[in-house]
Motif scaffolding. Sequence first.
Motif: not given
Lengths: 270, 219
Positions: B160-165
């Motif tokens: 998810t985006l929260s993993h990469v952000a």
Amino acid sequence: MAAAAIHSRDEALAGGLALAMHVLFLVLLVFGVSWQHKQADTAVIVDLWRDLPSVTPPRVEPPPPPPEVKPEPPKPVPKVEAKPPPKPEPAPVVKPDIALKEKQDRERKLKEQQEAAEKKKLAAEKAREAELEKKKRAEAEALKQKQAAEAEAKRVAAEQQKARDALAAQQAAAQAKVVDEYKRQISAKIRRFIVLPPNVSDAAQVEFEITVLPGGEVLGAKLRRAANSTPAYDAAVERAILRAQPLPLPPDPALMRQFRELNLVFRPKD
Amino acid sequence: MSVLSLISGASIPVQLVMAILLLASLFSWYYIFLKVFTLRRAEKQTAEFERQFWSGADLTDLFQRAVNARDSAGSLERIFESGFREFTKHRREPGTDVGALMDSTRRAMRATYQREMDKLESSLSFLASVGSVSPYVGLLGTVWGIMNSFRGLANVGQATLSHVAPGIAEALIATAIGLFAAIPAVVAYNRFAGDVNRLAIRFDSFTEEFSNILQRQVH
């Protein structure tokens, strides 16, 4: 003032200013920048439908479960202890001069005692029998109550099952209604985009199989059956299907399965 | 999520890059301030000396003053001093050709001029290299951080985006610091190069004019 002194003063000043500059930037960065902004209210575009059937069916309250009938445990019957017969009193020491009288007396007494003991024994037996009888009766009663409770529970369960079935049926009906409504809206939307070519007979009929993506996009429209139709009308309908994207879909994703492939029939007269 | 937590959460190479960039930024600001002071003083001294020179003061007087206040003398004053010294020395020698006299005077002034220019231009090259290199260094840190964050992503089943952000934000901080170091350095370099150039033109024209004045004195 000597040049060297001026130079060293300059250096110190420059170093201090450079440090101050960085501290200032750091402070600005840490305290001045809020990294997570609150989402500002933005304008949204909504489709308004006048008569949209509610997706959730009216709730049918299941009947409250009847108060449980607890079989009362049989009361313990007070036990009547069978008293052992009293011990015969020790024979008094007899004196030889009044031996006869005493003997007769004693014999009588003994007899009386024996009789009394007999009587007592009989009574105890009787009491025991009565108690046994009572116990048996209580057990039978308990069994009966238990059976009754079980039967009641079964009946309640059956009732609940029935209510659930009814609820499920109602929900299914509501879902079917929603599905029908949306299918109607889809075909109405497509119909709005049909540009009727000239010289199409009113008897023309065409059936399309439309594959729909969850967003409402049309993945493909396949001509299924064209009964006494003209190719012009088929093409017009296909164009309309493509132009009608996105198709209106119910917001409930659980219903999407039923919209994955749609068979829609179009007639020029509709 | 604050800036400090982003910095402290970054991986070691990215932190190293950030430290290098911070050091470069510190030094470049130090040189910026130093150059501001020196150039401003040089300009002031040049203007002062030009005013004195063109107000018609006696050349020997000026020379004497320059020799006395050698430590605090400006660049232009030094050029004048070296030229005049050479001129007077050569002139006293009997049978000198005017052309040779002027040549040696000009050479002496030229040498001083170059020495002064070198002093003025010192550490400008540092600003230039900070300005041109630190964005690349910051970019290296960012690329490294993003590489790491994507590699970590490979181990997560559902990305998810929260993993990469957070990883990308950490990495981008390096580029931010790089730009933060580079922009002032480039601006300052351009500004200082222009200032030094203008001073050089002033020195050059003074040298020519002074040579003319000296040549007229010979006749």
